[in-house]
Write a protein that holds these residues in place. Structure first.
Motif, PDB file in Angstrom:
ATOM      1  N   ASP A  52       0.837  -1.212   0.000  1.00 10.54           N
ATOM      2  CA  ASP A  52       0.000   0.000   0.000  1.00 10.54           C
ATOM      3  C   ASP A  52       0.872   1.262   0.000  1.00 10.54           C
ATOM      4  N   VAL A  53       1.856   1.299   0.900  1.00 10.51           N
ATOM      5  CA  VAL A  53       2.731   2.469   1.023  1.00 10.51           C
ATOM      6  C   VAL A  53       3.418   2.747  -0.313  1.00 10.51           C
ATOM      7  N   SER A  54       3.997   1.704  -0.881  1.00  7.91           N
ATOM      8  CA  SER A  54       4.697   1.849  -2.150  1.00  7.91           C
ATOM      9  C   SER A  54       3.770   2.370  -3.259  1.00  7.91           C
ATOM     10  N   GLU A  55       2.575   1.802  -3.352  1.00  4.78           N
ATOM     11  CA  GLU A  55       1.622   2.215  -4.387  1.00  4.78           C
ATOM     12  C   GLU A  55       1.124   3.646  -4.185  1.00  4.78           C
ATOM     13  N   ILE A  56       0.866   4.020  -2.932  1.00  5.71           N
ATOM     14  CA  ILE A  56       0.367   5.377  -2.651  1.00  5.71           C
ATOM     15  C   ILE A  56       1.441   6.415  -2.983  1.00  5.71           C
ATOM     16  N   VAL A  57       2.680   6.160  -2.553  1.00  7.44           N
ATOM     17  CA  VAL A  57       3.765   7.104  -2.846  1.00  7.44           C
ATOM     18  C   VAL A  57       3.902   7.270  -4.361  1.00  7.44           C
ATOM     19  N   LYS A  58       3.891   6.157  -5.060  1.00  7.31           N
ATOM     20  CA  LYS A  58       4.105   6.154  -6.506  1.00  7.31           C
ATOM     21  C   LYS A  58       2.928   6.816  -7.257  1.00  7.31           C
ATOM     22  N   ASN A  59       1.716   6.472  -6.888  1.00  6.01           N
ATOM     23  CA  ASN A  59       0.557   6.945  -7.665  1.00  6.01           C
ATOM     24  C   ASN A  59       0.075   8.328  -7.263  1.00  6.01           C
ATOM     25  N   LYS A  60       0.219   8.681  -5.985  1.00  7.92           N
ATOM     26  CA  LYS A  60      -0.363   9.943  -5.544  1.00  7.92           C
ATOM     27  C   LYS A  60       0.651  11.052  -5.335  1.00  7.92           C
TER      28      LYS A  60
ATOM     29  N   LYS B  66      11.787 -20.950  -8.852  1.00  2.00           N
ATOM     30  CA  LYS B  66      12.384 -19.617  -8.878  1.00  2.00           C
ATOM     31  C   LYS B  66      11.268 -18.579  -8.862  1.00  2.00           C
ATOM     32  N   VAL B  67      11.484 -17.473  -8.164  1.00  2.00           N
ATOM     33  CA  VAL B  67      10.531 -16.370  -8.269  1.00  2.00           C
ATOM     34  C   VAL B  67      10.885 -15.643  -9.559  1.00  2.00           C
ATOM     35  N   GLU B  68      10.047 -15.802 -10.569  1.00  2.00           N
ATOM     36  CA  GLU B  68      10.315 -15.259 -11.899  1.00  2.00           C
ATOM     37  C   GLU B  68      10.143 -13.739 -11.911  1.00  2.00           C
ATOM     38  N   LYS B  69       9.030 -13.290 -11.396  1.00  2.00           N
ATOM     39  CA  LYS B  69       8.853 -11.845 -11.211  1.00  2.00           C
ATOM     40  C   LYS B  69       7.769 -11.551 -10.189  1.00  2.00           C
ATOM     41  N   ILE B  70       7.819 -10.346  -9.653  1.00  2.00           N
ATOM     42  CA  ILE B  70       6.803  -9.889  -8.704  1.00  2.00           C
ATOM     43  C   ILE B  70       6.330  -8.527  -9.187  1.00  2.00           C
ATOM     44  N   ILE B  71       5.026  -8.416  -9.374  1.00  2.00           N
ATOM     45  CA  ILE B  71       4.479  -7.134  -9.829  1.00  2.00           C
ATOM     46  C   ILE B  71       3.502  -6.620  -8.779  1.00  2.00           C
ATOM     47  N   ILE B  72       3.636  -5.349  -8.398  1.00  2.00           N
ATOM     48  CA  ILE B  72       2.624  -4.765  -7.522  1.00  2.00           C
ATOM     49  C   ILE B  72       1.874  -3.689  -8.301  1.00  2.00           C
ATOM     50  N   SER B  73       0.601  -3.540  -7.991  1.00  2.00           N
ATOM     51  CA  SER B  73      -0.216  -2.584  -8.731  1.00  2.00           C
ATOM     52  C   SER B  73      -1.388  -2.125  -7.878  1.00  2.00           C
ATOM     53  N   THR B  74      -2.185  -1.229  -8.437  1.00  2.00           N
ATOM     54  CA  THR B  74      -3.381  -0.761  -7.735  1.00  2.00           C
ATOM     55  C   THR B  74      -4.597  -1.097  -8.602  1.00  2.00           C
ATOM     56  N   GLU B  75      -5.592  -1.720  -8.002  1.00  2.00           N
ATOM     57  CA  GLU B  75      -6.802  -2.062  -8.750  1.00  2.00           C
ATOM     58  C   GLU B  75      -7.991  -1.346  -8.129  1.00  2.00           C
ATOM     59  N   GLU B  76      -8.995  -1.074  -8.957  1.00  2.00           N
ATOM     60  CA  GLU B  76     -10.195  -0.440  -8.419  1.00  2.00           C
ATOM     61  C   GLU B  76     -11.294  -1.491  -8.304  1.00  2.00           C
ATOM     62  N   PRO B  84     -16.595   2.927  -5.618  1.00  2.00           N
ATOM     63  CA  PRO B  84     -15.307   2.375  -6.032  1.00  2.00           C
ATOM     64  C   PRO B  84     -14.250   2.584  -4.942  1.00  2.00           C
ATOM     65  N   MET B  85     -13.361   1.621  -4.816  1.00  2.00           N
ATOM     66  CA  MET B  85     -12.307   1.724  -3.823  1.00  2.00           C
ATOM     67  C   MET B  85     -11.011   1.195  -4.434  1.00  2.00           C
ATOM     68  N   LYS B  86      -9.902   1.838  -4.110  1.00  2.00           N
ATOM     69  CA  LYS B  86      -8.625   1.362  -4.636  1.00  2.00           C
ATOM     70  C   LYS B  86      -7.971   0.381  -3.675  1.00  2.00           C
ATOM     71  N   VAL B  87      -7.502  -0.716  -4.202  1.00  2.00           N
ATOM     72  CA  VAL B  87      -6.761  -1.674  -3.368  1.00  2.00           C
ATOM     73  C   VAL B  87      -5.455  -2.045  -4.058  1.00  2.00           C
ATOM     74  N   SER B  88      -4.450  -2.324  -3.243  1.00  2.00           N
ATOM     75  CA  SER B  88      -3.175  -2.787  -3.786  1.00  2.00           C
ATOM     76  C   SER B  88      -3.305  -4.250  -4.194  1.00  2.00           C
ATOM     77  N   ALA B  89      -2.513  -4.632  -5.181  1.00  2.00           N
ATOM     78  CA  ALA B  89      -2.539  -6.020  -5.639  1.00  2.00           C
ATOM     79  C   ALA B  89      -1.114  -6.498  -5.859  1.00  2.00           C
ATOM     80  N   ILE B  90      -0.944  -7.821  -5.797  1.00  2.00           N
ATOM     81  CA  ILE B  90       0.375  -8.394  -6.070  1.00  2.00           C
ATOM     82  C   ILE B  90       0.223  -9.596  -6.996  1.00  2.00           C
ATOM     83  N   GLU B  91       1.226  -9.806  -7.808  1.00  2.00           N
ATOM     84  CA  GLU B  91       1.275 -10.971  -8.688  1.00  2.00           C
ATOM     85  C   GLU B  91       2.658 -11.572  -8.508  1.00  2.00           C
ATOM     86  N   ILE B  92       2.723 -12.798  -8.050  1.00  2.00           N
ATOM     87  CA  ILE B  92       4.018 -13.472  -7.874  1.00  2.00           C
ATOM     88  C   ILE B  92       4.068 -14.617  -8.883  1.00  2.00           C
TER      89      ILE B  92
END
Lengths: 96, 96
Positions: A52-60, B66-76, B84-92
């Motif tokens: 959350d912290v990382s996303e908020i800093v980056k997006n806002k 192996k951890v190939e990649k990790i992506i963090i993002s924000t989804e609504e 609508p609410m924003k939440v953080s998301a992760i993809e491992i």
């Protein structure tokens, strides 16, 4: 403590029990004090808050930031009754 | 649905309210059914659980992963009362 290590520690934010915005502010402060990279570290349940912290800093706040790397690992901690316990950990490195 | 998309969906585990070991089992099952990559996805509070699942599979069951990649993002997302609410998301992404 050598200079590299010192610098790394200064630019690391450990996520704990404070509210999310306290850590957002801490990260922004580091960048404003001329850090080129800030590492956000968290363990266990606070991992979600680190994202959350990382996303908020980056997006806002600082749109130009990049997620440099994300590392997940397992750490062993000692609980209150002196037994070792494994917890997951995350390190998110943000760069200018 | 084209083949690529279908294959991706089949190899994706969404983390929800079940206990951690259910998802560990789900990931292991995917790899045993010859998947070369498995993606673990989570949103909000379950992000910590996604990291746990990934670490447990890697450290206790399939050491060669192996951890190939990790992506963090924000989804609504749309909440129960239609706001609508924003939440953080992760993809491992884990790979054999």
């Amino acid at each position: 403590m050598d200079e590299d290590k010192k610098e790394m520690d200064q630019n690391t934010i450990f996520i704990g029990k404070k509210n999310t915005m306290s850590y957002v502010l801490a990260v922004i402060t580091q960048f404003n004090q001329n850090a080129d990279m800030v590492t956000i570290k968290a363990r266990g349940k606070t991992i979600s808050k680190a994202v959350d912290v990382s996303e908020i800093v980056k997006n806002k706040f600082v749109n130009s930031l990049k997620v440099e790397k994300i590392i997940i690992s397992t750490e062993e901690i000692i609980t209150e009754n002196n037994t070792p316990m494994k917890v997951s950990a995350i390190e998110i490195v943000l760069s200018k």
